[in-house]
Design a protein around this motif. Structure first.
Motif, PDB file in Angstrom:
ATOM      1  N   LYS A  20      34.642 -31.046  42.186  1.00  0.00           N
ATOM      2  CA  LYS A  20      35.690 -30.980  41.030  1.00  0.00           C
ATOM      3  C   LYS A  20      36.219 -32.249  40.839  1.00  0.00           C
ATOM      4  O   LYS A  20      36.986 -33.022  40.111  1.00  0.00           O
ATOM      5  CB  LYS A  20      36.627 -29.829  41.261  1.00  0.00           C
ATOM      6  N   GLU A  21      36.722 -32.575  41.797  1.00  0.00           N
ATOM      7  CA  GLU A  21      37.911 -34.422  42.550  1.00  0.00           C
ATOM      8  C   GLU A  21      37.262 -35.334  41.685  1.00  0.00           C
ATOM      9  O   GLU A  21      37.963 -35.676  41.140  1.00  0.00           O
ATOM     10  CB  GLU A  21      38.136 -33.496  43.978  1.00  0.00           C
ATOM     11  N   ARG A  22      35.724 -35.119  41.446  1.00  0.00           N
ATOM     12  CA  ARG A  22      35.075 -36.005  41.470  1.00  0.00           C
ATOM     13  C   ARG A  22      34.915 -36.526  39.745  1.00  0.00           C
ATOM     14  O   ARG A  22      33.818 -37.124  39.407  1.00  0.00           O
ATOM     15  CB  ARG A  22      34.248 -36.362  41.902  1.00  0.00           C
ATOM     16  N   GLN A 307      27.343 -34.434  48.620  1.00  0.00           N
ATOM     17  CA  GLN A 307      27.376 -35.618  47.993  1.00  0.00           C
ATOM     18  C   GLN A 307      26.580 -36.034  47.680  1.00  0.00           C
ATOM     19  O   GLN A 307      26.168 -36.674  47.203  1.00  0.00           O
ATOM     20  CB  GLN A 307      28.006 -36.460  49.506  1.00  0.00           C
ATOM     21  N   ASN A 308      25.417 -35.279  48.178  1.00  0.00           N
ATOM     22  CA  ASN A 308      23.710 -35.747  47.170  1.00  0.00           C
ATOM     23  C   ASN A 308      23.981 -35.239  46.097  1.00  0.00           C
ATOM     24  O   ASN A 308      23.146 -36.489  45.745  1.00  0.00           O
ATOM     25  CB  ASN A 308      23.055 -34.683  47.804  1.00  0.00           C
ATOM     26  N   ILE A 309      24.840 -35.096  45.522  1.00  0.00           N
ATOM     27  CA  ILE A 309      24.634 -34.532  43.706  1.00  0.00           C
ATOM     28  C   ILE A 309      25.294 -35.780  43.978  1.00  0.00           C
ATOM     29  O   ILE A 309      25.315 -36.894  42.502  1.00  0.00           O
ATOM     30  CB  ILE A 309      24.953 -33.668  43.123  1.00  0.00           C
ATOM     31  N   ILE A 310      26.804 -36.150  44.489  1.00  0.00           N
ATOM     32  CA  ILE A 310      27.542 -37.199  43.412  1.00  0.00           C
ATOM     33  C   ILE A 310      26.798 -38.108  43.697  1.00  0.00           C
ATOM     34  O   ILE A 310      26.913 -39.800  42.934  1.00  0.00           O
ATOM     35  CB  ILE A 310      28.800 -37.141  44.582  1.00  0.00           C
ATOM     36  N   ASP A 311      26.535 -38.580  45.223  1.00  0.00           N
ATOM     37  CA  ASP A 311      25.866 -39.984  45.109  1.00  0.00           C
ATOM     38  C   ASP A 311      24.659 -40.161  44.378  1.00  0.00           C
ATOM     39  O   ASP A 311      24.128 -41.270  43.670  1.00  0.00           O
ATOM     40  CB  ASP A 311      24.643 -40.216  46.348  1.00  0.00           C
ATOM     41  N   PHE A 313      24.375 -39.442  41.310  1.00  0.00           N
ATOM     42  CA  PHE A 313      25.232 -39.524  39.742  1.00  0.00           C
ATOM     43  C   PHE A 313      25.639 -40.761  39.501  1.00  0.00           C
ATOM     44  O   PHE A 313      25.629 -41.851  38.605  1.00  0.00           O
ATOM     45  CB  PHE A 313      25.577 -38.431  39.042  1.00  0.00           C
ATOM     46  N   GLU A 314      26.527 -41.161  41.018  1.00  0.00           N
ATOM     47  CA  GLU A 314      27.207 -42.146  41.098  1.00  0.00           C
ATOM     48  C   GLU A 314      26.279 -43.749  41.951  1.00  0.00           C
ATOM     49  O   GLU A 314      26.866 -44.785  41.450  1.00  0.00           O
ATOM     50  CB  GLU A 314      28.439 -42.096  41.927  1.00  0.00           C
ATOM     51  N   ASN A 315      25.538 -43.496  42.507  1.00  0.00           N
ATOM     52  CA  ASN A 315      24.940 -44.302  42.647  1.00  0.00           C
ATOM     53  C   ASN A 315      23.271 -44.585  43.053  1.00  0.00           C
ATOM     54  O   ASN A 315      22.857 -45.377  42.936  1.00  0.00           O
ATOM     55  CB  ASN A 315      25.077 -44.794  44.659  1.00  0.00           C
ATOM     56  N   GLY A 316      22.974 -43.709  41.887  1.00  0.00           N
ATOM     57  CA  GLY A 316      21.373 -42.984  41.873  1.00  0.00           C
ATOM     58  C   GLY A 316      20.994 -43.096  43.702  1.00  0.00           C
ATOM     59  O   GLY A 316      19.296 -43.317  43.665  1.00  0.00           O
TER      60      GLY A 316
END
Ligand code: NAD
Length: 324
Positions: A20-22, A307-311, A313-316
């Protein structure tokens, strides 16, 4: 537009907060129960999701992929990932990640040690005996157990968890031997653990056998009737890996016929069902798939999955991709 994530069951808040924070739009199934595949499909049809965070109780295969073509990543909140058809996901260009949290590795390894000692010292049986009011007088030969120091622990699988169990058990004075399809020279050098290139030989030698392999076609029923017959009549089997690694019917028979002395299971072939005969046996210790159930470990698993989801979308480059 914000990416939308569906989480199939409430996980520790930290994982939800991170997303949510991202700026991710997060929907969580708040029912405190496992969603059937039908229910997951129903939820995924409600919105165009980009990612799904799943648990080991969720079956993820073509039926799910078909209804949610927009989902590009399934992040499993567990070290194992046999609940996901990773081959089909790969064919469709879908990324699958797991969450091998170091604190969960520690928790599972400590649970294994606890189960070994529970069997050797007969704690569970003795506890029941006292609670049932059967402790009337001290007896010199009551609940005779065995010492584990000096005994041989045979590990099948010496990856993260197997290695940690090897280190703990060596420190407790057990001789440790292992079989794995990949050699772990670190534990050989650092803990004096001996490598066996045959499961059969390991089973003949070990006083306690502990399983630490993933569930794969090659490990399904790895412990079967034939292999149980190789074990010592005084030996114990401990399974914290995945239920179907052991042929539970064959295990029940081996215990009934005293082919082996006892077993401790945290996972079951037809989970959450347990082969009824096993529940009646005093030389069997059963726990409900809780080996990694430690607060910080579960937080770390949720963090890694998020973090796996964030990474992704954000750095592939998410860590822990299991279908590269
Ligand atoms: P890991 O991938 O680090 O280690 C698995 C090891 O098994 C590897 O060294 C691999 O080479 C070996 N292996 C694979 N196929 C084999 C075969 N056919 N024969 C012998 N060895 C083989 O995994 P890990 O983190 O140590 O976890 C192991 C398993 O434990 C997970 O896959 C999961 O199913 C289970 N697990 C259970 C719990 C629980 O709560 N009970 C928690 C975490 C993990």
């Amino acid at each position: 537009m914000a990416k939308a994530v569906f989480i199939t069951r409430k996980i520790p808040d930290i994982g939800i907060r991170m997303l949510k924070e991202r700026g991710y739009e997060v929907d969580v199934n708040l029912k405190d129960s496992v969603l059937s595949q039908k229910q997951i499909i129903k939820s995924l049809k409600k919105k165009t999701y980009d990612a799904v965070l799943v648990l080991l109780t969720d079956r993820v295969d073509s039926a799910i992929f078909n209804v949610a073509p927009s989902v590009k990543i399934y992040a499993n909140c567990a070290a194992g990932y046999d609940n996901i058809d990773i081959i089909e996901a790969k064919k469709r260009g879908i990324t699958v990640t797991n969450a091998p949290a170091p604190l969960a590795t520690e928790a599972v390894a400590e649970h294994v040690i606890a189960l070994m000692f529970a069997l050797a010292t007969r704690i569970v049986e003795a506890d029941k005996f006292v609670r049932r009011g059967k402790y009337k007088k001290w007896l010199p030969m009551n609940f005779m157990g065995i010492n584990l120091a000096g005994k041989t622990l045979g590990l099948i699988g010496a990856g993260r968890i197997g290695e940690r169990v090897a280190r703990l058990a060596s420190g407790l004075g057990l001789k440790v031997i292992y079989y794995d399809v990949i050699r772990n020279e670190r534990i050989e050098k650092e803990c004096g653990v001996a490598y066996y290139n045959s499961i059969e030989e390991l089973l003949q030698k070990a006083d306690v056998v502990s399983l630490h392999v993933p569930l794969l076609d090659s490990t399904r029923h790895l412990i079967n009737e034939k292999r149980l017959l190789l074990m010592k009549p005084t030996s114990f089997l401990v399974n914290t890996s995945r239920g179907p690694v052991v042929d539970e019917k064959a295990l029940e028979k081996a215990l009934r016929k005293k082919i082996i002395r006892g077993a401790a299971l945290d996972v079951f072939e037809f989970e959450p069902k347990v082969t009824p005969g096993l529940k009646k046996m005093d030389n069997v210790v059963l726990t409900p798939h809780i080996a990694s159930a430690e607060g910080e470990a579960r937080n770390q698993m949720a963090e890694i999955a998020a973090q796996n989801i964030i990474d992704f979308f954000e750095n592939g480059k998410p860590g822990n991709i299991v279908n590269p």
